[in-house]
Design an enzyme around this catalytic site. Structure first.
Site, mmCIF file in Angstrom:
data_model
loop_
_atom_site.group_PDB
_atom_site.id
_atom_site.type_symbol
_atom_site.label_atom_id
_atom_site.label_comp_id
_atom_site.label_asym_id
_atom_site.label_seq_id
_atom_site.Cartn_x
_atom_site.Cartn_y
_atom_site.Cartn_z
ATOM 1 N N LEU A 1 28.716 29.638 37.412
ATOM 2 C CA LEU A 1 30.079 29.173 37.688
ATOM 3 C C LEU A 1 30.734 30.090 38.724
ATOM 4 C CD1 LEU A 1 31.432 28.200 34.159
ATOM 5 C CD2 LEU A 1 30.638 26.705 35.947
ATOM 6 N N CYS A 2 31.872 29.645 39.242
ATOM 7 C CA CYS A 2 32.645 30.365 40.252
ATOM 8 C C CYS A 2 32.844 31.829 39.845
ATOM 9 C CB CYS A 2 34.000 29.678 40.412
ATOM 10 S SG CYS A 2 35.149 30.515 41.470
ATOM 11 N N PRO A 3 32.654 32.819 40.668
ATOM 12 C CA PRO A 3 32.355 32.760 42.104
ATOM 13 C C PRO A 3 30.857 32.956 42.403
ATOM 14 C CG PRO A 3 32.918 34.994 41.578
ATOM 15 C CD PRO A 3 32.867 34.238 40.262
ATOM 16 N N MET A 4 29.996 32.934 41.370
ATOM 17 C CA MET A 4 28.607 33.348 41.582
ATOM 18 C C MET A 4 27.820 32.478 42.574
ATOM 19 S SD MET A 4 28.939 36.062 40.214
ATOM 20 C CE MET A 4 27.464 37.049 40.266
#
Lengths: 73, 178
Positions: A10-13
């Site tokens: 999920l964000c920011p990965m």
């Protein structure tokens, strides 16, 4: 061409991993990735606009998001 | 990149010494709560991954985010009491609401893990890998009796003051206060 696996992230990965992976290819080469976070539909084009890399394709296929980015610099 | 005179009116440019604006994010992290520190690291790592230069300035409660895990800080009686009641480190900090003596922290960590959200430790490691600069505030450090050699994580810079913050903030296109 190997596919970068961003599934389950999920964000920011997704963009953090993209930023790392794009440095490992040559300028002009493409990087293919697959993610499950619907946020990439907005984030990957925005990331390409910010960094200058070219978004070649971005499509949703069966709950997964496939995209190809070409390294610009 | 656009020239500063194209972005800012003349009086603003004069105030910042006419220095060119960099594609840079400057962030003040005042909060030491899990949710706010998480937001700070998500924005910072996202910006660095998008090619921005990023500096994070940690002050007051925010310094808990750059403290080593499991360290007791303080030298005087009050300093030590603060160290015990205000445990720092990314593992110890809880959410700003619904913490309920640590239950909230446990629940949020579990829910985020189940959904695949990066933990604070992973976000911190990404920040280091992306070359984000992390600076502690000298004054808060003195008040809370932190020892920069002993208490902070190894990737944190030497402590700095408000003039250093203003100098860097003035040349940054984006500034945030969290």
């Amino acid at each position: 061409m190997t596919t970068l696996d961003l599934k389950g992230l999920l964000c920011p990965m997704p963009i953090v991993k993209m930023a790392k992976a794009i440095k490992e290819i040559e300028v002009g080469q493409t990087l293919e990735a697959v993610a499950t976070d619907p946020g990439v539909m907005a984030d990957v084009p925005a990331w390409c606009r910010s960094t200058g890399h070219e978004l070649v394709t971005l499509e949703k296929l069966d709950k997964q998001f496939h995209f190809v980015v070409r390294r610009a610099q | 990149m656009a020239k500063p005179e194209e972005i800012f009116p003349e009086n603003v440019l004069k105030a910042i010494g006419g220095k060119p604006i960099k594609n840079k994010l400057y962030m003040v992290v005042l909060s030491g709560d899990m949710d706010k520190v998480m937001a700070a690291f998500i924005i910072a790592t996202g910006a660095a991954a998008s090619g921005m230069e990023v500096t994070m300035f940690f002050t007051f409660w925010g310094m808990k985010a750059i403290q080593k895990d499991g360290i007791l800080t303080g030298k005087s009686l009050f300093g030590r009491m603060l160290g015990i009641m205000n445990r720092g480190g990314l593992k110890a900090i809880g959410p700003s609401r619904l913490n309920m003596g640590g239950m909230g922290r446990w629940m949020f960590k579990l829910m985020m893990k189940q959904k695949g959200v990066a933990s604070l430790a992973e976000l911190y490691d990404s920040a280091v890998e992306l070359g984000i600069t992390m600076m502690p505030c000298q004054m808060s450090m003195d008040v809370m009796e932190f020892d920069p050699q002993k208490d902070f994580k190894p990737n944190v810079t030497e402590p700095v003051g408000v003039a250093k913050f203003l100098e860097e903030a003035a040349e940054s296109r984006v500034t945030l206060f969290i």
